[in-house]
Motif scaffolding. Sequence first.
Motif, short mmCIF file in Angstrom:
data_model
loop_
_atom_site.label_atom_id
_atom_site.label_comp_id
_atom_site.label_asym_id
_atom_site.label_seq_id
_atom_site.Cartn_x
_atom_site.Cartn_y
_atom_site.Cartn_z
N UNK A 185 0.84 -1.20 0.00
CA UNK A 185 0.00 0.00 0.00
C UNK A 185 0.87 1.25 0.00
N UNK A 186 0.51 2.20 -0.81
CA UNK A 186 1.29 3.42 -0.95
C UNK A 186 0.71 4.51 -0.05
N UNK A 187 1.50 4.97 0.89
CA UNK A 187 1.02 6.03 1.78
C UNK A 187 -0.19 5.63 2.58
N UNK A 188 -0.32 4.33 2.88
CA UNK A 188 -1.46 3.86 3.67
C UNK A 188 -2.73 3.68 2.87
N UNK A 189 -2.67 3.84 1.54
CA UNK A 189 -3.85 3.66 0.71
C UNK A 189 -3.65 2.50 -0.23
N UNK A 190 -4.76 2.08 -0.85
CA UNK A 190 -4.75 0.85 -1.63
C UNK A 190 -5.31 1.10 -3.03
N UNK A 191 -4.65 0.56 -4.04
CA UNK A 191 -5.14 0.52 -5.41
C UNK A 191 -5.64 1.87 -5.90
N UNK A 192 -4.71 2.75 -6.25
CA UNK A 192 -5.00 4.08 -6.78
C UNK A 192 -5.74 4.97 -5.77
N UNK A 193 -5.63 4.63 -4.48
CA UNK A 193 -6.28 5.42 -3.43
C UNK A 193 -7.77 5.60 -3.69
N UNK A 194 -8.41 4.57 -4.21
CA UNK A 194 -9.83 4.66 -4.52
C UNK A 194 -10.66 4.38 -3.27
N UNK A 195 -11.81 5.04 -3.18
CA UNK A 195 -12.58 5.01 -1.94
C UNK A 195 -13.14 3.63 -1.62
N UNK A 196 -13.40 2.83 -2.62
CA UNK A 196 -14.00 1.52 -2.37
C UNK A 196 -12.99 0.39 -2.53
N UNK A 197 -11.72 0.65 -2.22
CA UNK A 197 -10.68 -0.34 -2.47
C UNK A 197 -10.94 -1.65 -1.74
N UNK A 198 -11.39 -1.59 -0.49
CA UNK A 198 -11.65 -2.82 0.26
C UNK A 198 -12.83 -3.58 -0.33
N UNK A 199 -13.88 -2.86 -0.70
CA UNK A 199 -15.03 -3.51 -1.31
C UNK A 199 -14.66 -4.09 -2.68
N UNK A 200 -13.83 -3.35 -3.42
CA UNK A 200 -13.37 -3.87 -4.71
C UNK A 200 -12.63 -5.18 -4.53
N UNK A 201 -11.77 -5.25 -3.51
CA UNK A 201 -11.00 -6.47 -3.26
C UNK A 201 -11.93 -7.64 -2.97
N UNK A 202 -12.96 -7.41 -2.14
CA UNK A 202 -13.90 -8.49 -1.83
C UNK A 202 -14.66 -8.93 -3.09
N UNK A 203 -15.11 -7.96 -3.87
CA UNK A 203 -15.84 -8.27 -5.10
C UNK A 203 -14.97 -9.05 -6.07
N UNK A 204 -13.72 -8.62 -6.20
CA UNK A 204 -12.80 -9.29 -7.11
C UNK A 204 -12.58 -10.74 -6.70
N UNK A 205 -12.44 -10.99 -5.41
CA UNK A 205 -12.25 -12.37 -4.95
C UNK A 205 -13.47 -13.23 -5.28
N UNK A 206 -14.66 -12.65 -5.12
CA UNK A 206 -15.88 -13.39 -5.43
C UNK A 206 -16.00 -13.68 -6.92
N UNK A 207 -15.69 -12.69 -7.75
CA UNK A 207 -15.73 -12.91 -9.20
C UNK A 207 -14.69 -13.93 -9.64
N UNK A 208 -13.52 -13.89 -8.98
CA UNK A 208 -12.47 -14.84 -9.34
C UNK A 208 -12.89 -16.27 -8.99
N UNK A 209 -13.67 -16.42 -7.93
CA UNK A 209 -14.20 -17.75 -7.57
C UNK A 209 -15.07 -18.27 -8.72
N UNK A 210 -15.91 -17.42 -9.29
CA UNK A 210 -16.73 -17.83 -10.41
C UNK A 210 -15.91 -18.16 -11.64
N UNK A 211 -14.86 -17.36 -11.91
CA UNK A 211 -14.00 -17.61 -13.07
C UNK A 211 -13.29 -18.95 -12.93
#
Length: 283
Positions: A160-186
């Motif tokens: 994490x850069x400067x304490x933020x995650x993935x382009x410092x986007x506001x929904x980074x944690x939610x994005x990570x959870x969603x990505x894991x769920x989509x990857x399960x389907x893939x």
Amino acid sequence: MDRRELAAFLRGRRERITPADVGLPAGSRRRTPGLRREEVAQLAFISTEYYTRLEQARAPHPSREVLAQIARALRLSDAERDHLHHLAGTPPGPPPGPSREVRQSIVDLLHRLPQAAAIVMSATYEVIAWNALAAALMEDFSALPRRDRNLVRRAFLEPWRGGTRLYSVSDADEFARTAAQHLRGAAARYPGDPELTALIDELLAGSAEFAALWAAHDVAARPTLCKTFDHPLVGLVTVNCDVLDITDRDQRVVIYTAAPGSPSEEALRLLSVVGTQRMTVPG
């Protein structure tokens, strides 16, 4: 096996491909449209005699492996690949892996959206196409090796850069959870894809957070309709996030737009001028 229809289909697909499409010299004495039979055979790693017999409706039943090699050599779409298998009397198996080929019409669409940042993601969250504004808002993807264009890998494994995650986007944690769920389907859709298997193994080994999400076996995900990027040059940029599914290729177009007349719209306009010339600020 419908030998005549199979032969006609193969001839039609072969004649539409130019040598340049597959990296072969055109030559000055070429008399056939598209590729020669021996060129297709070479690309498919089969004998010229056998491929010629297929186009003459005289060949024995091709194996599933030979059909897959011919499909790759002729650059068939998923629908054409399935049709080839049906003509040969061999029902198609699951797709070998997520498609990374983006239709030209989709690429053209991205570049016709000058006031919107837009990317195309594969089923494994690899960014496989983008427009100039997306590169300015997020990152110059053309400057990255392919593995670093995978957003799920970046979300879970990048420091994490400067304490933020993935382009410092506001929904980074939610994005990570969603990505894991989509990857399960893939993973269920492409059980034999070694690249996807390696990605999941890497995430499981390198991220306790991903391992916990993976163990939950969740596959449903709620879409994010709005998010805010904290850009190092223009500050906070709040955008609407719309996702268009390209179902035949298992891809998604993600379009980021700002509300008309908002400060974020002005920020996107500035980024469209600045581009990727200056993506960091000294400090």
